[in-house]
Design a protein around this motif. Structure first.
Motif, PDB file in Angstrom:
ATOM      1  N   ARG A  67      36.632  36.905  36.305  1.00 40.27           N
ATOM      2  CA  ARG A  67      37.895  36.553  35.246  1.00 40.27           C
ATOM      3  C   ARG A  67      37.261  35.626  34.169  1.00 40.27           C
ATOM      4  N   GLN A 122      47.137  44.949  43.517  1.00 38.00           N
ATOM      5  CA  GLN A 122      46.905  45.012  42.153  1.00 38.00           C
ATOM      6  C   GLN A 122      48.283  44.815  41.672  1.00 38.00           C
ATOM      7  N   ASP A 150      45.553  41.171  47.075  1.00 39.50           N
ATOM      8  CA  ASP A 150      44.942  40.632  45.541  1.00 39.50           C
ATOM      9  C   ASP A 150      45.998  41.229  44.838  1.00 39.50           C
ATOM     10  N   SER A 186      42.949  38.631  32.753  1.00 40.78           N
ATOM     11  CA  SER A 186      42.367  38.279  31.619  1.00 40.78           C
ATOM     12  C   SER A 186      41.382  39.223  31.151  1.00 40.78           C
TER      13      SER A 186
HETATM   14  N1  SAH Z   1      36.262  45.013  44.880  1.00 39.65           N
HETATM   15  C1  SAH Z   1      37.420  44.261  44.923  1.00 39.65           C
HETATM   16  C2  SAH Z   1      37.723  43.610  43.956  1.00 39.65           C
HETATM   17  C3  SAH Z   1      36.766  42.486  43.273  1.00 39.65           C
HETATM   18  S1  SAH Z   1      37.335  41.279  42.154  1.00 39.65           S
HETATM   19  C4  SAH Z   1      38.622  45.321  45.099  1.00 39.65           C
HETATM   20  O1  SAH Z   1      38.430  46.477  44.474  1.00 39.65           O
HETATM   21  O2  SAH Z   1      39.627  44.947  45.521  1.00 39.65           O
HETATM   22  C5  SAH Z   1      38.696  40.472  43.191  1.00 39.65           C
HETATM   23  C6  SAH Z   1      40.009  40.404  42.441  1.00 39.65           C
HETATM   24  O3  SAH Z   1      39.855  39.806  41.215  1.00 39.65           O
HETATM   25  C7  SAH Z   1      40.531  42.011  42.298  1.00 39.65           C
HETATM   26  O4  SAH Z   1      41.033  42.391  43.197  1.00 39.65           O
HETATM   27  C8  SAH Z   1      41.466  41.347  41.266  1.00 39.65           C
HETATM   28  O5  SAH Z   1      42.795  41.236  41.922  1.00 39.65           O
HETATM   29  C9  SAH Z   1      41.057  40.341  40.567  1.00 39.65           C
HETATM   30  N2  SAH Z   1      40.576  40.667  39.069  1.00 39.65           N
HETATM   31  C10 SAH Z   1      39.683  41.467  38.897  1.00 39.65           C
HETATM   32  N3  SAH Z   1      39.509  41.697  37.345  1.00 39.65           N
HETATM   33  C11 SAH Z   1      40.385  41.081  36.969  1.00 39.65           C
HETATM   34  C12 SAH Z   1      40.943  40.636  35.493  1.00 39.65           C
HETATM   35  N4  SAH Z   1      40.411  40.965  34.468  1.00 39.65           N
HETATM   36  N5  SAH Z   1      41.905  39.693  35.269  1.00 39.65           N
HETATM   37  C13 SAH Z   1      42.533  39.188  36.584  1.00 39.65           C
HETATM   38  N6  SAH Z   1      42.348  39.448  37.839  1.00 39.65           N
HETATM   39  C14 SAH Z   1      41.283  40.287  38.046  1.00 39.65           C
END
Ligand code: SAH
Ligand code: SF4
Ligand code: F3S
Length: 438
Positions: free
Chosen positions: A52, A265, A303, A337
């Motif tokens: 992020r 998500q 998440d 983000s």
């Molecule tokens: N491999 C894991 C995720 C890893 S990233 C999966 O597939 O579930 C960890 C968390 O960060 C993600 O589950 C997501 O909720 C958050 N995340 C990832 N990219 C993001 C972004 N661009 N903006 C906000 N949250 C993000």
């Protein structure tokens, strides 16, 4: 003769925490000893996260502070991890004082890069993905804790969720041979480890990208058979690859902890499609029902991203509704983000920061009540706790986690460290519990 010291700061997920341990092990073989403060360190090392915008910003502000220490001629500053992989040489435009930039697949070459930087005085950059899996078995490397350990079983990701930078900074999915995993697990247990957490960006698809390899549930069954191991956990799971066979494991394998982190998500099928997640609201809900059918007390965490580009109030409400309905034990929620290279970052329908903040605090308020309510229901129950040591806030108390990953504190003697004990829960808070040994 005094040994050179290394200060290491780690940002990001458990994969990075595990990688950091490997970095320290590799440097230890070259005489480096860890130091908790950067002031007098000979080597300043940062393992970065770029998932992020905030994670990346935190690293830049630390770097700003470390650079003043680097100005002393004998100190070297090294940047590794996901931001290093993403930015590579470009980091030097903003931070010309960095000596070594190494990516997520170049960890094994860190000592060599440090040596070269020291000898030549020139910046060393390595962002190739050449590394195989790093192992503690066979090396005399230490492990982070003698009770709990991480074990990487796969790395990289092929899913390309439209918001996510991970496939760009960790490369394509690659599974580690199961024989090697088992050897390492046995080595860890032999050195006193009681709980192993299997790591991968998407552990459920373990073995799918290499022919002749076992599936993830089969791997779990093999690890479950290791004598002396008490607990198995794994992270992260992708809902689209959560098979019925894996769900069954939660009912069958006595060492597999009753806890699953299953990132949702969004609760809106329309947004899930734009995120390229490969499942629907209904499909996700069905998984939860099947999990609870085989393991009624399974703890489920998740998440959630709010304010994904194009997320309307109706989409957001669907997320709030499903959070109410599923009743997660706990969740991690984030404002969307933009990340470099991702498809979502190119969208023209961004949600304002003010609106994202409103949605985030509303959702967090909802979850707070659910967590507290669920936690209070556990008062009077008995939980099996793996004792991790003395509580940081009260010297008379021990702290540990239950199988469902709840932090439980109770009075007891330090000798119980590393043991499984039965504790009756007497009081529930938002993030922990108080109990008494039975
Ligand atoms: N491999 C894991 C995720 C890893 S990233 C999966 O597939 O579930 C960890 C968390 O960060 C993600 O589950 C997501 O909720 C958050 N995340 C990832 N990219 C993001 C972004 N661009 N903006 C906000 N949250 C993000
Ligand atoms: Fe990112 Fe999606 Fe891969 Fe998880 S599955 S690491 S969210 S691209
Ligand atoms: Fe961050 Fe890299 Fe992990 S981006 S979340 S440290 S895989």
């Amino acid at each position: 003769m005094s040994f050179p010291s290394v200060y290491l700061k780690t940002f990001g997920c458990q994969m990075n925490v595990n990688d950091s341990q490997h970095m320290l092990n590799l440097l230890a073989a070259h005489g480096y000893v860890p130091t908790p403060t950067p002031d007098k360190a000979d080597l300043l090392l940062v393992n970065t996260c770029s998932v992020r915008e905030k994670s990346e910003q935190k690293f830049y502000s630390l770097l700003g502070r470390l650079i003043s220490l680097r100005k002393s001629a004998s100190v070297l500053l090294c940047v590794g991890g996901c931001v290093a992989q993403q930015e590579g040489e470009k980091l030097l435009e903003r931070f010309p004082y960095v000596d070594v930039i190494f990516g997520t697949g170049s960890i094994s070459r860190l000592p060599m890069l440090v040596e070269k930087a020291r000898k030549t005085g020139k910046v060393q950059i390595d962002t190739s993905f050449e590394d195989e899996f790093l192992s503690v078995a066979g090396s005399n490397g230490s492990i982070a804790s003698d009770i709990k350990a991480f074990l990487t079983i796969m790395k990289g990701c092929n899913n390309f969720c439209s918001f996510c930078v991970v496939p760009y900074v960790r490369g394509r999915e690659k599974s580690r041979p199961s024989g090697e995993i088992l050897r390492e697990a046995e080595h860890l247990v032999g050195s006193g480890v009681k709980e192993i957490t299997l790591l991968g960006q998407n552990v459920n698809s373990y073995g799918q990208t290499c022919s002749g390899e076992v599936t993830f549930p089969e791997l779990l069954r093999k690890i479950n058979g290791i004598p002396g191991l008490h607990r198995i956990r794994f992270t992260t799971s992708h809902p689209k690859d959560l098979s019925q066979d894996l769900i069954r494991c939660f009912g069958e394998l006595e060492k597999l902890c009753p806890h699953l982190h299953l990132p949702l998500q969004s609760g809106s099928t329309r947004i899930l499609k734009m995120m390229n997640r490969g499942y629907t609201r209904e499909g996700y809900r069905d998984l939860i029902q099947r999990l609870r059918a085989v393991c009624p007390h399974i703890a489920i965490t998740t998440d959630i991203i709010v304010g994904f580009p194009g997320e309307t109030e109706t989409d957001f409400q669907e997320t709030v509704d499903i959070v109410h309905e599923i009743e997660y034990d706990e969740f991690y929620s984030f404002k969307y983000s933009d990340r470099p290279n991702t498809r979502a970052s190119k969208s023209l329908t961004k949600v304002s920061d003010k609106e994202k903040a409103r949605r985030l605090s509303l959702l967090q308020e909802v979850q707070k009540h659910i967590t507290l309510r669920k936690n209070r229901r556990l008062v009077g129950n008995t939980a099996e706790v793996l004792v991790e040591g003395c509580s940081k806030t009260n010297a008379k108390r021990l702290t540990g986690r239950s199988g469902s990953n709840k932090v439980i504190n109770f009075e007891g003697l330090p000798e119980l460290r590393g043991k499984l004990v039965q504790v009756e829960i007497t009081e529930a808070f938002l993030h922990s519990f108080l109990g008494r040994r039975v």
